[in-house]
Design an enzyme around this catalytic site. Structure first.
Site, PDB file in Angstrom:
ATOM      1  CB  SER A   1      22.121  40.466  37.867  1.00 14.92           C
ATOM      2  OG  SER A   1      22.558  40.245  39.181  1.00 14.92           O
TER       3      SER A   1
ATOM      4  CE1 TYR B   1      25.928  39.992  38.269  1.00 17.78           C
ATOM      5  CE2 TYR B   1      26.873  39.475  36.132  1.00 17.78           C
ATOM      6  CZ  TYR B   1      25.832  39.397  37.036  1.00 17.78           C
ATOM      7  OH  TYR B   1      24.680  38.714  36.701  1.00 17.78           O
TER       8      TYR B   1
ATOM      9  CE  LYS C   1      24.436  40.512  33.432  1.00 14.20           C
ATOM     10  NZ  LYS C   1      24.093  39.939  32.117  1.00 14.20           N
TER      11      LYS C   1
HETATM   12  C1  WQD Z   1      26.332  34.015  47.480  1.00 16.14           C
HETATM   13  C2  WQD Z   1      26.682  34.162  48.951  1.00 16.14           C
HETATM   14  C3  WQD Z   1      28.850  35.122  49.321  1.00 16.14           C
HETATM   15  C4  WQD Z   1      31.103  31.771  47.608  1.00 16.14           C
HETATM   16  C5  WQD Z   1      25.426  35.706  42.161  1.00 16.14           C
HETATM   17  C6  WQD Z   1      26.036  35.609  40.810  1.00 16.14           C
HETATM   18  C7  WQD Z   1      25.599  36.733  39.952  1.00 16.14           C
HETATM   19  C8  WQD Z   1      24.122  36.979  40.051  1.00 16.14           C
HETATM   20  C9  WQD Z   1      23.700  37.144  41.489  1.00 16.14           C
HETATM   21  C10 WQD Z   1      22.835  36.077  38.263  1.00 16.14           C
HETATM   22  C11 WQD Z   1      27.373  35.484  49.267  1.00 16.14           C
HETATM   23  C12 WQD Z   1      28.806  33.692  49.830  1.00 16.14           C
HETATM   24  C13 WQD Z   1      30.077  32.597  48.040  1.00 16.14           C
HETATM   25  C14 WQD Z   1      31.987  31.212  48.557  1.00 16.14           C
HETATM   26  C15 WQD Z   1      30.777  32.306  50.309  1.00 16.14           C
HETATM   27  N1  WQD Z   1      23.413  35.909  39.470  1.00 16.14           N
HETATM   28  N2  WQD Z   1      29.926  32.860  49.367  1.00 16.14           N
HETATM   29  N3  WQD Z   1      31.786  31.500  49.883  1.00 16.14           N
HETATM   30  O1  WQD Z   1      27.629  36.999  44.827  1.00 16.14           O
HETATM   31  O2  WQD Z   1      25.145  36.730  45.319  1.00 16.14           O
HETATM   32  O3  WQD Z   1      26.064  36.689  42.936  1.00 16.14           O
HETATM   33  O4  WQD Z   1      24.066  35.941  42.136  1.00 16.14           O
HETATM   34  O5  WQD Z   1      22.809  37.047  37.630  1.00 16.14           O
HETATM   35  O6  WQD Z   1      25.914  36.362  38.637  1.00 16.14           O
HETATM   36  O7  WQD Z   1      27.426  35.659  40.950  1.00 16.14           O
HETATM   37  O8  WQD Z   1      26.446  34.785  44.511  1.00 16.14           O
HETATM   38  O9  WQD Z   1      27.101  32.479  44.999  1.00 16.14           O
HETATM   39  O10 WQD Z   1      28.926  34.211  44.669  1.00 16.14           O
HETATM   40  O11 WQD Z   1      27.511  34.294  46.732  1.00 16.14           O
HETATM   41  O12 WQD Z   1      30.620  32.560  51.527  1.00 16.14           O
HETATM   42  O13 WQD Z   1      32.963  30.457  48.233  1.00 16.14           O
HETATM   43  O14 WQD Z   1      27.623  33.142  49.303  1.00 16.14           O
HETATM   44  O15 WQD Z   1      29.581  35.972  50.209  1.00 16.14           O
HETATM   45  O16 WQD Z   1      26.947  35.900  50.547  1.00 16.14           O
HETATM   46  P1  WQD Z   1      26.336  36.376  44.496  1.00 16.14           P
HETATM   47  P2  WQD Z   1      27.572  33.883  45.169  1.00 16.14           P
END
Ligand code: WQD
Length: 349
Positions: free
Chosen positions: A137, A162, A166
């Site tokens: 990731s 997490y 990884k």
């Molecule tokens: C994206 C953006 C949040 C939810 C993910 C996967 C992880 C890895 C990397 C594969 C951030 C914002 C989110 C919400 C929000 N993928 N957000 N409200 O944290 O980048 O990690 O991609 O390996 O497994 O979890 O993704 O979709 O949780 O967040 O504002 O209800 O959206 O702060 O900026 P993240 P995410």
């Protein structure tokens, strides 16, 4: 496509073992592999997936996979799978993946995401199966020193268990390769996979309330959830909200076909690739893109930052383009439409 089928036929007797085959990325990769003529043995414990995904894979591909229900921590089960099947390669997707959840559940994350891989590797070694594609990731880069991020960017300084889990597995794989150069290992660093198969039969369907942005937005659009909480608008980014590199899950799945080809061609090696689009979009941009693509409104409220989050992260994937002849081609509009289509289908079925 003919080349894929030919390679698949050559490997006919040999199968690819997919851990987490009913998960979001695992299921989409199963569809692409089956379409390319590969045979699959799958394992899933349904901790973050559903048995109905197997029906979706069959409906889309017209083929079935040999499926085992269980956990990667169950060494006896893994022994059975390797004894009962001619396996040529393993693709390891099985892991917990919520950045936010991992901050509050570190022990569960390290057991599930690290110990399980050690169990898998020991069984692979016992059976002399030394060809592995591992789902890593972009979170291994921590707070990136620069963007776009290349594979040479510094890793470490991870901001959540997490990402650290990884990073630990990547180190384990590097140590393993150093100890035995017969291994062929491809580490894919996923950026933010979103969207769904265009059939709407499989997609991102977490058990319980979604932790990730796109499934949450989709469920607000279908009115299953009231509004989206935007986790912070005070980051040092274009509009203050988090910026990520969103990639269509089908583009991501297709990279695994290229990864399998690469490992089948090489005698040995450890290869690392970023899988992203090279474009960074903010949370607010994603909300507007989703609304425009699907002609819906997505109500949201600005709330506090989520622990473990970073401000900005997007990929330079030119190495995968050059070495694997792979590039993401599906658009942000495709991602938003396919995600919404799946969520609507799931709600209505
Ligand atoms: C994206 C953006 C949040 C939810 C993910 C996967 C992880 C890895 C990397 C594969 C951030 C914002 C989110 C919400 C929000 N993928 N957000 N409200 O944290 O980048 O990690 O991609 O390996 O497994 O979890 O993704 O979709 O949780 O967040 O504002 O209800 O959206 O702060 O900026 P993240 P995410």
């Amino acid at each position: 496509m003919e080349n894929f089928k030919k390679i698949g036929r050559i490997l006919k007797m040999k199968k690819i073992f997919i851990t987490g085959c009913c998960g979001y990325i695992g299921s989409h990769t199963c569809v692409e592999l089956l379409d390319a003529g590969y045979e699959i043995v799958g394992l899933d414990n349904f901790s973050n997936s559903k048995p109905s995904v197997l029906d979706g894979i069959k409906k889309i591909s017209g083929k079935t996979i040999k499926f085992y229900e269980g956990d990667m921590l169950d060494k006896d089960l893994l022994e059975t799978i390797f004894n009962e099947n001619e396996i040529s390669m393993v693709m390891d997707f099985a892991a917990f993946k919520s950045v936010g959840d991992s901050v509050s559940k570190p022990i569960e994350y390290y057991i599930n995401n690290v110990s399980s891989v050690l169990t898998l590797l020991s069984v692979m070694k016992e059976h002399n199966i030394k060809s592995l594609i591992f789902s890593s990731s972009a979170t291994v880069y921590g707070t990136p020193e620069f963007v776009p991020i290349t594979e040479e960017s510094k890793t470490g300084g991870t901001t959540n268990p997490y990402g650290t889990s990884k990073l630990f597995v990547e180190q384990i794989l590097k140590d393993l390769y150093k100890s035995d150069n017969d291994w062929k290992i491809c580490i894919f660093r996923y950026f933010n996979p979103i969207g769904a198969h265009q059939s709407g039969l499989i997609g991102e369907e977490p058990n319980g309330k979604p932790a990730n942005l796109m499934p949450y937005i989709s469920m607000v659009a279908t009115k299953e959830l009231e509004y989206l909480s935007v986790f912070g608008d005070d980051y040092d980014t274009k509009d203050g909200t988090g910026v990520r590199d969103y990639i269509h899950v089908v583009d991501l799945a297709r990279a695994h076909i290229k990864g399998a080809e690469k490992l089948n061609k090489e005698k040995s090696g450890l290869f690392i690739y970023n899988l992203g689009t090279g474009e960074g979009y903010s949370v607010l941009e994603m909300i507007h893109a989703f609304e425009n693509a699907n002609h819906v409104k997505v109500p949201y409220k600005i709330e506090a930052r989520r622990p473990g989050d970073i401000a900005e992260c997007f990929a330079d994937s030119s190495k995968a383009e050059k070495e694997l002849n792979w590039k993401a081609t599906l658009t942000l509009e495709d991602m938003c439409k396919d995600a919404y289509n799946f969520t609507k289908n799931r709600k209505n079925n």
